[in-house]
Design a protein around this motif. Structure first.
Motif, mmCIF file in Angstrom:
data_model
loop_
_atom_site.group_PDB
_atom_site.id
_atom_site.type_symbol
_atom_site.label_atom_id
_atom_site.label_comp_id
_atom_site.label_asym_id
_atom_site.label_seq_id
_atom_site.Cartn_x
_atom_site.Cartn_y
_atom_site.Cartn_z
ATOM 1 N N MET A 73 0.877 -1.308 0.038
ATOM 2 C CA MET A 73 -0.046 -0.089 -0.120
ATOM 3 C C MET A 73 0.961 1.378 0.092
ATOM 4 S SD MET A 73 -3.268 -0.222 2.546
ATOM 5 C CE MET A 73 -4.937 -0.846 1.999
ATOM 6 N N MET A 74 2.081 1.209 0.930
ATOM 7 C CA MET A 74 2.770 2.398 0.837
ATOM 8 C C MET A 74 3.593 2.643 -0.189
ATOM 9 S SD MET A 74 3.925 2.208 5.073
ATOM 10 C CE MET A 74 3.916 0.428 5.275
ATOM 11 N N GLU A 75 4.058 1.354 -0.904
ATOM 12 C CA GLU A 75 4.834 1.442 -2.106
ATOM 13 C C GLU A 75 4.097 2.142 -3.215
ATOM 14 O OE1 GLU A 75 7.681 -2.452 -0.936
ATOM 15 O OE2 GLU A 75 6.224 -2.413 -2.315
ATOM 16 N N GLY A 76 2.890 1.606 -3.334
ATOM 17 C CA GLY A 76 2.064 2.183 -4.596
ATOM 18 C C GLY A 76 1.053 3.346 -4.235
ATOM 19 N N VAL A 104 3.532 2.576 10.603
ATOM 20 C CA VAL A 104 4.880 2.615 9.760
ATOM 21 C C VAL A 104 5.213 4.164 9.304
ATOM 22 C CG1 VAL A 104 6.121 1.945 7.721
ATOM 23 C CG2 VAL A 104 4.669 0.192 9.404
ATOM 24 N N ARG A 105 3.956 4.837 8.761
ATOM 25 C CA ARG A 105 4.231 6.150 8.699
ATOM 26 C C ARG A 105 4.685 7.123 9.418
ATOM 27 N NH1 ARG A 105 4.956 7.165 3.087
ATOM 28 N NH2 ARG A 105 3.333 6.496 1.836
ATOM 29 N N THR A 106 4.066 6.856 10.704
ATOM 30 C CA THR A 106 4.484 7.648 12.039
ATOM 31 C C THR A 106 5.779 7.563 12.344
ATOM 32 O OG1 THR A 106 2.206 7.755 12.748
ATOM 33 C CG2 THR A 106 3.966 8.183 14.249
ATOM 34 N N ALA A 107 6.183 6.197 12.317
ATOM 35 C CA ALA A 107 7.570 5.796 12.501
ATOM 36 C C ALA A 107 8.685 6.461 11.614
ATOM 37 C CB ALA A 107 7.930 4.381 12.648
ATOM 38 N N GLU A 108 8.173 6.438 10.256
ATOM 39 C CA GLU A 108 9.029 7.164 9.365
ATOM 40 C C GLU A 108 9.275 8.634 9.409
ATOM 41 O OE1 GLU A 108 8.657 4.340 5.328
ATOM 42 O OE2 GLU A 108 6.928 5.864 5.511
ATOM 43 N N PRO A 113 14.785 4.006 11.319
ATOM 44 C CA PRO A 113 15.439 3.382 9.906
ATOM 45 C C PRO A 113 14.835 2.379 9.668
ATOM 46 C CG PRO A 113 16.849 3.066 12.027
ATOM 47 C CD PRO A 113 15.573 3.973 12.485
ATOM 48 N N ASP A 114 14.662 1.873 8.316
ATOM 49 C CA ASP A 114 14.114 0.697 7.618
ATOM 50 C C ASP A 114 12.701 0.342 8.309
ATOM 51 O OD1 ASP A 114 16.377 0.397 6.132
ATOM 52 O OD2 ASP A 114 17.413 -0.446 7.982
ATOM 53 N N ALA A 115 11.981 1.551 8.458
ATOM 54 C CA ALA A 115 10.858 1.177 9.099
ATOM 55 C C ALA A 115 9.717 0.212 8.517
ATOM 56 C CB ALA A 115 9.985 2.598 9.366
ATOM 57 N N ARG A 116 9.888 0.313 7.146
ATOM 58 C CA ARG A 116 9.142 -0.555 6.456
ATOM 59 C C ARG A 116 9.214 -2.133 6.385
ATOM 60 N NH1 ARG A 116 7.395 2.794 0.846
ATOM 61 N NH2 ARG A 116 6.865 4.800 2.059
ATOM 62 N N THR A 117 10.558 -2.339 6.901
ATOM 63 C CA THR A 117 10.811 -3.720 6.948
ATOM 64 C C THR A 117 10.719 -4.241 8.578
ATOM 65 O OG1 THR A 117 12.961 -3.293 6.653
ATOM 66 C CG2 THR A 117 11.828 -4.303 4.834
ATOM 67 N N ALA A 118 10.356 -3.174 9.407
ATOM 68 C CA ALA A 118 10.516 -3.582 10.726
ATOM 69 C C ALA A 118 9.289 -4.204 11.363
ATOM 70 C CB ALA A 118 10.757 -2.269 11.682
ATOM 71 N N ILE A 119 9.155 -5.329 11.570
ATOM 72 C CA ILE A 119 7.944 -5.856 11.786
ATOM 73 C C ILE A 119 7.418 -5.552 12.983
ATOM 74 C CG2 ILE A 119 8.808 -8.053 12.790
ATOM 75 C CD1 ILE A 119 5.757 -7.991 10.571
ATOM 76 N N TRP A 120 8.125 -5.126 13.741
ATOM 77 C CA TRP A 120 7.518 -4.533 15.222
ATOM 78 C C TRP A 120 6.447 -3.494 15.055
ATOM 79 C CZ3 TRP A 120 8.292 0.368 17.227
ATOM 80 C CH2 TRP A 120 9.372 1.111 16.863
ATOM 81 N N LEU A 121 6.780 -2.787 14.123
ATOM 82 C CA LEU A 121 5.825 -1.709 13.730
ATOM 83 C C LEU A 121 4.351 -1.938 13.463
ATOM 84 C CD1 LEU A 121 8.234 1.020 12.042
ATOM 85 C CD2 LEU A 121 7.059 1.348 14.162
ATOM 86 N N TYR A 122 4.509 -2.990 12.691
ATOM 87 C CA TYR A 122 3.111 -3.608 12.122
ATOM 88 C C TYR A 122 2.370 -4.316 13.127
ATOM 89 C CZ TYR A 122 5.220 -2.842 7.383
ATOM 90 O OH TYR A 122 5.959 -2.348 6.239
ATOM 91 N N ARG A 123 3.154 -4.694 14.140
ATOM 92 C CA ARG A 123 2.584 -5.466 15.436
ATOM 93 C C ARG A 123 1.830 -4.569 16.499
ATOM 94 N NH1 ARG A 123 7.667 -9.491 16.021
ATOM 95 N NH2 ARG A 123 6.999 -11.284 14.517
ATOM 96 N N LEU A 124 2.349 -3.068 16.247
ATOM 97 C CA LEU A 124 1.667 -2.239 17.161
ATOM 98 C C LEU A 124 0.579 -2.263 17.364
ATOM 99 C CD1 LEU A 124 4.360 0.859 17.177
ATOM 100 C CD2 LEU A 124 3.882 -0.889 18.890
ATOM 101 N N PRO A 125 -0.308 -2.030 16.099
ATOM 102 C CA PRO A 125 -2.064 -2.122 16.473
ATOM 103 C C PRO A 125 -2.503 -3.142 17.244
ATOM 104 C CG PRO A 125 -1.058 -1.297 14.359
ATOM 105 C CD PRO A 125 0.049 -1.839 14.762
ATOM 106 N N SER A 126 -1.779 -4.319 17.240
ATOM 107 C CA SER A 126 -2.212 -5.684 17.938
ATOM 108 C C SER A 126 -1.921 -5.474 19.382
ATOM 109 C CB SER A 126 -1.664 -6.668 17.340
ATOM 110 O OG SER A 126 -2.221 -7.040 15.970
ATOM 111 N N VAL A 127 -0.580 -4.905 19.722
ATOM 112 C CA VAL A 127 -0.354 -4.652 20.891
ATOM 113 C C VAL A 127 -1.067 -3.650 21.755
ATOM 114 C CG1 VAL A 127 1.655 -4.017 22.574
ATOM 115 C CG2 VAL A 127 2.180 -5.308 20.668
#
Length: 580
Positions: A73-76, A104-108, A113-127
């Protein structure tokens, strides 16, 4: 006011054991006010859910699949359509992707660094949703039990191994749990108003909470929240022979508001794809699961009942003890509501062909509140054989799980993970204390049993799981590619086709046959080919036929848990990759 005499009795009976004194004192502190209860539940949730979020690599398949779709989504720059490696991905609505993109956008924006491949950022909504579900369960329980009971209900949600796992995975289920629990909390107050003098009529704020939660649930997982809320309301209307109580939720205004929140995306998707999304998401992924066991995830009726002992442990031990008292009070309004929340949806899940353990997770808050109410009312069964059989598992389970995790680390990576040992020992001690003090205080015994499972979870997710590198070959392969120093590396994989590899190495990563991997490596540029050793002969034959020059890298031994089999992956690279 805290029950000082009860606390002193328990402390005196501890005979100097600090865990008992500490947990008892902490619980008494928490129930002193709503603010304290919320603070303790918040801190307990953070301690429980955060370990492993930053350290464990992407988990196949759903987590990596959803996260990769969010990354695309972010890439396109397209935040309407759902894609995976540029192909349509229409199994779930867009909600979880928007939340992950926002994280991820907030982290960027903050320079991560390398936010788009940092899986922990994608996990934050679940946490955050897991923490929210705990707090909302506490709030929901206050409509049924006292602050002490509500605190127990919240802790029961924290202690569930299933919720513990889902709260640290980048999937929809923890967020769905939050939305359904929030909607059901407001629905409970609408139903109990006029039937329980302690319950005030929900105002516009709570009505908005209900409809926002309902809309969010639809955008997360489609019809699931409609089923749970709808079956609960329908059951109560049939039993009461009246639906007038639903007017409290302003249904006409609410449905208009719901449409405003949900329809724009659905209309945009329809304009983009026609009826493809509805056919795949609603027809195949949702309704299709009722009649057909998809992706080999089937099971007979009773599947969830059998798994329940493990997935909602340690609270599950008390369900059988609480059941007779719950059934005896089934005509009371509060129990009727909780049973309407639990039973109809559970039956539907049991009768559905496709089954996965987390499907029934939105029903766990109802169970927690029912059990907490039975504990508070002191109506648990006193059958000695049933008590002994159940509470003994509070000691056995953390012992078996903790020791098995430690020995698994030794077997897989030849490392003892010594830092995990004190946590495992503490878990065993807490489990033992829970068993021993049950006869004196069920409340304190439950908190110790929950503490035991929290400690086991912290040891496993925080220390042991991140060290089990054979379970995460994608992370190892990605590290090899990064170590090459290539500015724009390209990769293809034959035989190992997991979405975690795409997430870590990039959307252009190709999944091919072994001969095609040789052709891929033959092209110019810095390239890598990963080949399952079962297909290595085909790769080498094709490489010889086309005169491929390549470097033979290490072989990665791993265990593909998605398929349940051991694998070995051979790494080949192009000359350009070796020249750096």
């Amino acid at each position: 006011m805290p029950d000082v005499s009860r606390s002193n009795t328990l402390v005196a009976s501890a005979r100097g054991l600090r865990p008992l004194r500490a947990l008892t004192a902490l619980f008494e502190f928490a129930v002193g006010s709503h603010r304290r209860a919320a603070l303790v539940l918040l801190l307990t949730s953070l301690i429980t859910f955060l370990p492993g979020v930053f350290e464990i690599p992407p988990i196949d398949r759903d987590e990596a699949y959803l996260s990769q779709s969010s990354k695309e989504m972010m890439e396109g720059g397209d935040y309407v359509d759902l894609r995976y490696q540029h192909d349509t991905h229409y199994t779930k609505p867009v909600g979880i992707h928007w939340l992950q993109v926002a994280a991820v956008r907030t982290a960027e924006a903050f320079g991560v660094p390398d936010a788009r491949t940092a899986i922990w950022l994608y996990r934050l909504p679940s946490v955050l949703a897991g923490i929210g579900a705990v707090l909302v369960t506490y709030w929901c329980a206050l409509a049924f039990v006292s602050r002490r009971g509500a605190m127990l209900a919240g802790l029961m949600i924290v202690g569930s191994p299933l919720i513990d796992a889902e709260a640290r995975l980048a999937r929809t289920d923890a967020v769905l749990l939050l939305t359904i629990t929030a909607a059901m909390s407001v629905l409970a107050r609408a139903y109990l108003f006029g039937r329980d003098e302690k319950i005030a009529r929900p105002g516009w704020t709570l009505v908005l909470v209900f409809w926002i939660a309902f809309a969010a649930g639809i955008l997360l997982k489609g019809l699931v929240i409609v089923m749970v809320v709808g079956l609960t309301a329908a059951t109560l209307c049939v039993v009461e022979r009246s639906a007038r109580w639903l007017q409290i939720l302003r249904p006409l205004h609410g449905i208009i508001f719901l449409a405003i929140l949900v329809l724009p995306w659905l209309i945009a998707m329809y304009a983009r794809t026609g009826d493809s999304f509805l056919l795949q998401s609603v027809g195949h992924d949702t309704l299709g699961k009722i009649t057909t066991a998809q992706e080999s995830h089937g099971g007979p009726p009773g599947y969830y009942l059998v798994l329940f002992f493990a997935t909602f442990f340690p609270t599950s031990v008390l369900v059988g003890l609480a059941a007779p008292a719950i059934w005896a009070r089934r005509r009371e309004a509060d129990i009727r509501y909780l049973l309407a929340w639990l039973v109809p949806s559970w039956v539907i899940f049991e009768l559905s062909a496709t089954k996965l353990p987390h499907y029934v997770m939105p029903l766990y808050p109802a169970i927690a509140i029912l059990v907490a109410g039975a504990i508070e009312a002191k109506t648990l069964s006193r059958q000695r054989w049933l008590i002994k059989l159940g509470v003994t598992w509070w000691y056995i389970a953390p012992t078996i799980i903790g020791l098995a995790a430690v020995f698994a680390a030794v077997a897989l990576v030849r490392r003892p993970i010594l830092l995990a040992w004190p946590l495992v020992v503490a878990a065993i001690v807490c489990g033992y204390l829970a068993r021993e003090i049950y006869g004196r205080s069920v409340e304190s015994a439950v908190t110790h049993a929950i503490a035991a499972m929290i400690l086991v979870g912290v040891a496993f997710f925080g220390l042991i799981a991140p060290a089990l590198s054979p379970l995460f070959p994608s992370a190892t392969l990605a590290e090899l590619v990064r170590a090459s120093g290539c500015p724009n590396p390209a990769a293809a994989s034959a035989g190992y086709w997991e979405p975690s590899l795409v997430f870590l190495l990039g959307t252009q990563t190709k999944f091919v046959t072994a001969p095609a991997a040789a052709d891929f490596l033959h092209a110019a540029g810095c390239r890598f080919a990963f080949v399952d050793t079962h297909q290595e002969r085909e790769f080498l034959e094709r490489a010889k036929a086309i005169g491929l020059r390549y470097a033979w890298g290490p072989e990665i031994g791993a265990f593909n848990y998605s398929k349940g089999q051991a694998i070995t992956i051979a790494v080949f690279s192009s000359p350009d990759a070796q020249s750096r």
